[in-house]
Design an enzyme around this catalytic site. Structure first.
Site: not given
Length: 336
Positions: A33, A231, A235
């Site tokens: 990410d 995080d 997610d």
């Protein structure tokens, strides 16, 4: 397995299960990410471009009124800029966050909104001049946020989230280990590619909405085992869907940490390579121990069948195999 888990803990890596420790070494693709993982997660306002007839103060005030109720990292950058200029944002009503698109609310009964270019395009017409400026900002790795109200575009606020100093090194390490590195982000293609080039990833997947990340992970899984690193609360579902979910513990949400198979106790993504190394080393030693144990037992069995080994020798060999397997396992502690 116990030594591998202990080594992970020593390095700030928590393997939740033995299966997670095994699977990590078979990873072929690492999906990262962008915000908070590759980048610092602390973006700052870099450019303020008000529309014609609108002042910077008016644009910032309206943007802050919207962003004050948002939990997105980019919202913090807008609010910090507003506070620095000592501007006071009015209260809004009917606030709604539209994941992957933007924000909407009402100010004194008038609809105001903010978000990405595609979302704003459904609300107002963006002048060609501002479209060109937004494209230029995106090419520089900045994220242009569009704001409007009462059917008119009020302007653009560009925000940049700088890459962590250790991100290029961490990504280079993973690539040297034969792992393909993919960056997932909701940013537009230009901005994402600019950041991807700086970080050195193999592939950039941009414009991905939170619910679209799971679909992308499924697609990547067709090429091999995928480890997803994230995080944020958004997610959590995709961390569960990936073969290995890795959460950044120091700044990750509780949902992401709960969903992950492996948790990093800080935000150092160089430890992703350590996860793979520890797993591979552990699996290698497990295989060595199994082969050695079976070989010794087979030899003693054959010797016993021909009367060349008695019960005490067999017991000694069995205990000896266990001791040697333990000593061999201790070698994993030298892995960094």
């Amino acid at each position: 397995i116990m030594v591998g888990n202990g080594l992970g803990a020593k390095n700030g890596i928590l393997f939740k299960t033995a299966a997670a420790l095994e699977e990590a070494g078979r990873t072929r693709i690492v999906a990262l990410d962008k915000t908070g993982t590759i980048t610092s997660g602390e973006p700052k306002v870099t450019d303020i471009l008000p529309a014609e007839g609108v002042s910077e103060a008016e644009l910032l005030t309206l943007a802050a009124a919207l962003e004050r109720k948002s939990e997105h990292p980019l919202a913090k950058a807008v609010l910090a800029c507003t506070d620095a200029q000592k501007l006071t944002a009015p209260e809004v009503s009917g606030f709604a966050a539209l994941p992957g698109n933007g924000l909407a609310a009402k100010l004194d009964g008038v609809e105001i909104f903010g978000g990405n270019a595609s979302f704003i395009g459904t609300k107002v017409t963006v002048p060609a001049q501002l479209q060109e400026k937004a494209a230029a900002l995106s090419a520089q790795g900045k994220t242009p946020l569009f704001f409007g109200g009462a059917g008119h575009l009020l302007g653009i606020i560009a925000v940049a989230d700088t890459i962590k100093e250790d991100s290029p090194q961490a990504i280079r390490e993973l690539r040297n280990m034969g792992i393909r590195v993919v960056m997932l982000t909701g940013d537009n293609q230009r901005t994402a590619e600019a950041i991807g080039r700086q970080a050195g990833v193999d592939e950039v997947i941009a414009g991905v909405l939170p619910d679209g990340k799971e679909r992308e992970i499924r697609r990547l899984s067709a090429r091999g085992k995928v480890a997803m690193v994230g995080d944020g609360i958004n997610d959590a579902p995709v961390l569960t869907r990936a073969d290995i979910g890795i959460a950044m513990g120091s700044m990750g949400s509780d949902a992401a940490i709960e969903a992950a198979d492996v948790v990093l106790m800080d935000d150092d993504i160089r430890k992703i390579a350590s996860i793979v190394r520890i797993s591979r080393k552990t699996l290698g030693i497990v295989k060595q121990n199994i082969v050695f144990a079976l070989a010794v037992k087979a030899i003693v069995l054959v010797l016993g069948a021909f009367g060349m080994a008695n019960m005490w020798e067999a017991v000694f060999a069995d205990v000896g195999v266990s001791v040697i397997a333990i000593l061999n396992s201790m070698r994993a502690l030298k892995t960094e």
